[in-house]
Design an enzyme around this catalytic site. Sequence first.
Site, short mmCIF file in Angstrom:
data_model
loop_
_atom_site.label_atom_id
_atom_site.label_comp_id
_atom_site.label_asym_id
_atom_site.label_seq_id
_atom_site.Cartn_x
_atom_site.Cartn_y
_atom_site.Cartn_z
N HIS A 97 0.99 -1.08 -0.10
CA HIS A 97 0.11 -0.01 0.11
C HIS A 97 0.81 1.41 -0.02
O HIS A 97 2.01 1.13 0.51
CB HIS A 97 -0.93 -0.09 1.35
N ASP B 276 0.59 4.13 1.54
CA ASP B 276 1.12 4.78 2.74
C ASP B 276 2.22 3.92 3.41
O ASP B 276 2.48 4.39 4.39
CB ASP B 276 0.00 5.09 3.70
N HIS B 277 2.61 2.87 3.13
CA HIS B 277 3.84 1.94 3.52
C HIS B 277 4.93 1.88 2.55
O HIS B 277 5.99 1.59 3.17
CB HIS B 277 3.17 0.56 3.76
N HIS C 190 -4.46 -8.90 5.72
CA HIS C 190 -4.59 -7.58 5.51
C HIS C 190 -4.66 -7.60 3.73
O HIS C 190 -5.75 -7.37 3.23
CB HIS C 190 -3.62 -6.60 5.88
N ASP D 75 0.24 -3.28 8.85
CA ASP D 75 -1.35 -3.46 9.11
C ASP D 75 -1.65 -4.87 9.11
O ASP D 75 -0.99 -5.66 8.30
CB ASP D 75 -1.88 -2.66 7.73
N GLU E 53 -0.37 -1.29 14.91
CA GLU E 53 -1.30 -0.31 14.13
C GLU E 53 -2.47 -0.12 15.11
O GLU E 53 -2.78 -1.10 15.66
CB GLU E 53 -1.62 -0.57 12.73
N HIS F 140 -0.53 4.52 13.35
CA HIS F 140 -1.50 4.48 12.35
C HIS F 140 -2.80 4.47 13.00
O HIS F 140 -3.63 3.44 12.96
CB HIS F 140 -1.03 3.05 11.71
#
Length: 614
Positions: A69, A71-72, A156, A177, A202, A414
């Site tokens: 993802h 955001d990672h 996830h 996550d 998270e 997070h």
Amino acid sequence: MAIDCLVLGAGQEIGKSCVVVTINGKKIMFDCGMHMGCDDHNRYPDFSLISKSGDFDNAISCIIITHFHMDHVGALPYFTEVCGYNGPIYMSYPTKALSPLMLEDYRRVMVDRRGEEELFTTTHIANCMKKVIAIDLKQTIQVDEDLQIRAYYAGHVLGAVMVYAKVGDAAIVYTGDYNMTTDRHLGAAKIDRLQLDLLISESTYATTIRGSKYPREREFLQAVHKCVAGGGKALIPSFALGRAQELCMLLDDYWERMNIKVPIYFSSGLTIQANMYYKMLISWTSQNVKEKHNTHNPFDFKNVKDFDRSLIHAPGPCVLFATPGMLCAGFSLEVFKHWAPSPLNLVALPGYSVAGTVGHKLMAGKPTTVDLYNGTKVDVRCKVHQVAFSPHTDAKGIMDLTKFLSPKNVVLVHGEKPSMMTLKVKITSELDIPCFVPANGETVSFASTTYIKANASDMFLKSCSNPNFKFLNSTQLRVTDQRTTDGVLVIEKSKKAKIVHQDEISEVLHEKNHVVSLAHCCPVKVKGESVDDDVDLIKQLSAKILKTVSGAQIHESENCLQVASFKGSLCPKDKCMHRSSSSSSSEAVFLCCNWSIADLELGWEIINAIKLNH
């Protein structure tokens, strides 16, 4: 030895996950993400906090990316190719395969379509991925002589991992996550029971407890079905990997059962590529998918077709999966502008939307207009439906994992600050584990574990093996054998530590065997008229104690009396009973009584009796 946890991203917010942990001098970067809701300097983590000089190769031992993802992983090409980091980067095989697709799709949307500044190029992405070392689940990687890492299944999304890192005796887990429950295409997170100094978890849904997924699935299907049955178009903004596959499996199965002929579309060729990878990486999916794969591939959707832009204004109902999720940019936002003004249409938001995105604005209320990034406004007359199909664990899952691992400390990242603070109190009060919620740029420090290797004496080992039966009261006879024993850790200079039995300690220390259970000195007022009277009273007291306390040893010396319930009193002579130098007619005699625990209560009764009688 210490552990320092520097939060560069996802501190009291959701977005740009990046945590740098120093374990006994080794510095590890966990994730290197970007913020999907920012278009300024806050988009990327502040890497200057790692090294003011920009010498990141010497500052960081390695980077570990938990999943694909943005955001990672979104800031990784910028950090390696622009900032100049050339050290090792670790991620799972699926993450290594899918990350370049996500990065290129993002670059194309933001630069080619929105005209934003290009912070990294296609070449940067390719060169960055050449530095990546792929790892398997539960494969222990020796990064250097001191640092080892290991990946665990996180659920996830495809390829997501939790990471265990150990330096010496100090160990931590960074969850990234994760999801503690199975869904249609992925399994639940799995990890060994580990001894940890720190758990970094998270906390996206820090205060949410989700019920069964079946009512949510039914609610989602009914909303979409109602929309298309009324002639409307249903827009489902989602990222090409993850929820898209989950929801496609759900809709494709429902369409088959209900014999619905309305077309379902994917907007991006990226999703076609993603489905190909899902077919190749079946071993990372759920047990249900693995079993079905023996007869047919669950990702071969019968009712899903590729979407052409010309169909945006085509008449008739349809369902469209458009990327990216959250309506943050790209084709999903373009379609939204055209479909939002119609009351027949539906926007179904299947997961969390980061603050600053159009998706978040729609979730926050029922706006009649929405401001877009370029300043234009869009009328919102369509229906907006939000269903929690998020692949993140809920509050119960976070508590279950924390209780299972039982770390010495917890750091939450997070998440949204108010919810994180509530969860922090819950972890501290219910699990009795210190919990911290640092903001971006803050560092939290912890003491790290250091184990001492010690030999054990034969007597100590033998005492450990002796049975220690306990009979429990119940309707049936239950016997337990708790084999525990007391030992003494002896550490001498230039010698290895050793655990010995308590009966061996005198021999080890080359001292006489002394036993002291309790010692107490108290003055006794003797009202004799002469020294002879004092001696007579002392003898009477001695006889009374001998009669009262079985096994007591009494030593008389003129007008001094020493009482012990054991052999070898440790009472120094200058502190034992002696005649006071006071010139008072009532001389003071100090009675030193050393009692065992069994005699303690009786001993105090005797002392009190003495005080009363004399």
